[in-house]
Write an enzyme that holds these catalytic residues in place. Structure first.
Site, short mmCIF file in Angstrom:
data_model
loop_
_atom_site.label_atom_id
_atom_site.label_comp_id
_atom_site.label_asym_id
_atom_site.label_seq_id
_atom_site.Cartn_x
_atom_site.Cartn_y
_atom_site.Cartn_z
N ASP A 234 69.63 26.62 -18.77
CA ASP A 234 68.76 25.46 -18.50
C ASP A 234 69.27 24.85 -17.20
OD1 ASP A 234 67.55 23.01 -18.27
OD2 ASP A 234 67.81 22.46 -20.38
N LYS B 195 59.34 18.50 -4.82
CA LYS B 195 59.42 19.60 -3.85
C LYS B 195 59.79 19.09 -2.46
CE LYS B 195 58.57 23.01 -6.63
NZ LYS B 195 59.66 23.98 -6.92
N SER C 218 57.37 24.11 -2.12
CA SER C 218 55.92 24.28 -2.27
C SER C 218 55.25 23.66 -1.05
CB SER C 218 55.45 23.56 -3.54
OG SER C 218 54.05 23.45 -3.54
N TYR D 165 55.36 16.20 -8.85
CA TYR D 165 55.71 17.56 -8.40
C TYR D 165 55.88 17.57 -6.88
CZ TYR D 165 55.13 22.65 -7.71
OH TYR D 165 55.29 23.96 -7.36
N1 LIG Z 1 52.56 29.34 -8.87
C1 LIG Z 1 52.27 28.63 -7.79
O1 LIG Z 1 51.10 28.48 -7.43
C2 LIG Z 1 53.37 28.03 -6.97
C3 LIG Z 1 53.04 27.47 -5.72
C4 LIG Z 1 54.05 26.92 -4.94
C5 LIG Z 1 55.36 26.93 -5.38
N2 LIG Z 1 55.65 27.48 -6.60
C6 LIG Z 1 57.04 27.45 -7.03
O2 LIG Z 1 57.47 28.78 -7.28
C7 LIG Z 1 58.48 28.77 -8.29
C8 LIG Z 1 58.13 29.78 -9.39
O3 LIG Z 1 56.94 29.35 -10.00
P1 LIG Z 1 56.05 30.29 -10.93
O4 LIG Z 1 54.68 30.10 -10.46
O5 LIG Z 1 56.62 31.65 -11.04
O6 LIG Z 1 56.21 29.49 -12.31
P2 LIG Z 1 56.20 30.03 -13.82
O7 LIG Z 1 55.84 28.83 -14.65
O8 LIG Z 1 55.36 31.22 -13.93
O9 LIG Z 1 57.73 30.40 -14.06
C9 LIG Z 1 58.72 29.38 -14.08
C10 LIG Z 1 59.89 29.85 -14.93
O10 LIG Z 1 60.84 28.77 -14.96
C11 LIG Z 1 61.35 28.67 -16.27
N3 LIG Z 1 61.87 27.32 -16.51
C12 LIG Z 1 61.18 26.16 -16.69
N4 LIG Z 1 62.03 25.14 -16.90
C13 LIG Z 1 63.28 25.65 -16.83
C14 LIG Z 1 64.59 25.09 -16.96
N5 LIG Z 1 64.77 23.79 -17.21
N6 LIG Z 1 65.65 25.90 -16.80
C15 LIG Z 1 65.49 27.23 -16.56
N7 LIG Z 1 64.28 27.82 -16.45
C16 LIG Z 1 63.19 27.04 -16.58
C17 LIG Z 1 60.18 29.03 -17.18
O11 LIG Z 1 60.62 29.43 -18.47
C18 LIG Z 1 59.51 30.14 -16.39
O12 LIG Z 1 59.98 31.43 -16.76
C19 LIG Z 1 58.58 27.32 -8.77
O13 LIG Z 1 59.63 26.67 -8.10
C20 LIG Z 1 57.25 26.73 -8.34
O14 LIG Z 1 57.30 25.33 -8.19
C21 LIG Z 1 54.70 28.03 -7.39
#
Ligand SMILES: NC(=O)c1ccc[n+]([C@@H]2O[C@H](COP(=O)([O-])OP(=O)(O)OC[C@H]3O[C@@H](n4cnc5c(N)ncnc54)[C@H](O)[C@@H]3O)[C@@H](O)[C@H]2O)c1
Length: 254
Positions: A60, A156, A139, A152
């Site tokens: 975590d 970021k 992001s 959020y």
């Molecule tokens: N998906 C998008 O459109 C997008 C856009 C810009 C930035 N991002 C960033 O990219 C990164 C990955 O995002 P994603 O889209 O793969 O998200 P996702 O929700 O698919 O995966 C996130 C993972 O983080 C884990 N997680 C959540 N809380 C946690 C904690 N406290 N400790 C450990 N693990 C934890 C979840 O279990 C999950 O496996 C993130 O930082 C997100 O903000 C995503």
């Protein structure tokens, strides 16, 4: 030789979405990868799929003792830490008018405090190594600010500013540790697909057009390619950079 041959990389939130793709690509290019997440079942599957050069740790990112345990276990198994991909995060809808203090604090705790702890322990672990690379997943929201994601966006933005501070600190101290942030727009992962199913009528009307929204979104691999580059020595003069990956979305159209 792979592009990150024999480097030891920790990827948080690697049980699915972008983190899993980062872990797979880094391993394919020769790294030993520590897959961490709170989702144990999915995390173990990703590590098992990669094979002997990966291990899963339940982690975590808001817990300081978890970070200490991850650094210790990584060093014991693979000999040290060269790369940290701070990737795990959460997303929830909320403008300034309808975000509660509780939701605000929950998001900052994971998306900002969790990244701070990761950077703190990574710098400590990497100082004595020949070099290190910290890749912070921010992001486009952290640059532009999105009305529907007040907390959020702020979290970021904090990651981007923290990244610059760490980069400057490591350069001034003479550590060979680089720290950069990546700023994607949308990525096709569970984070966005799950969000859409939680929206109430009237929330985010602009993205109700799924076709238009999807056309703006990257495949996880398109972001993972940049993670790989920043993790590798190919980017050894890139430090404190804020890298947008949005197909020019932030640019003016004429
Ligand atoms: N998906 C998008 O459109 C997008 C856009 C810009 C930035 N991002 C960033 O990219 C990164 C990955 O995002 P994603 O889209 O793969 O998200 P996702 O929700 O698919 O995966 C996130 C993972 O983080 C884990 N997680 C959540 N809380 C946690 C904690 N406290 N400790 C450990 N693990 C934890 C979840 O279990 C999950 O496996 C993130 O930082 C997100 O903000 C995503």
């Amino acid at each position: 030789m792979g592009r990150v041959q024999n480097k030891v990389a920790i990827v948080t939130g690697a049980a699915g979405g972008l983190g899993a793709e980062d872990a797979r690509l880094l391993a394919r290019e020769g790294a030993k990868v520590v897959v961490t997440d709170i989702d144990e079942d999915a995390g173990r599957k990703v590590a098992a799929e990669i094979g002997e050069n990966a291990m899963f740790l339940r982690h975590d990112i808001t817990s300081e003792s978890d970070w200490q345990a991850v650094m210790k276990a990584t060093t014991e198994r693979f000999g040290g830490v060269d790369v940290l991909v701070n990737n795990a995060a959460i997303l929830a809808y909320g403008t300034i008018e309808d975000t509660s203090l509780e939701l605000w604090q929950k998001i900052q705790r994971i998306n900002s405090d969790g990244y701070f702890l990761g950077c703190k322990y990574a710098v400590q672990a990497m100082k004595s190594r020949p070099g290190g690379s910290i890749v912070n997943m921010s992001s486009l929201a952290g640059i532009g600010g999105m009305s529907s994601f007040c907390a959020y966006s702020a979290s970021k933005g904090a990651v981007a500013a923290m990244t610059r501070s760490i980069a400057a600190h490591c350069r001034m101290k003479g550590y060979k540790i680089r720290c950069n942030s990546i700023h994607p727009d949308g990525i096709k992962t569970p984070m966005v697909f799950n969000l859409h199913s939680t929206l109430k009528p009237g929330q985010m009307p602009a993205v109700r057009d799924a076709k238009e929204a999807l056309s703006r979104m990257a495949e996880p691999r398109q972001i993972a390619n940049l993670v790989l580059f920043l993790a590798s020595d190919e980017s050894d003069f890139i430090n404190g950079a804020e890298m947008r990956v949005d197909n020019g979305w932030l640019m003016w159209a004429d």
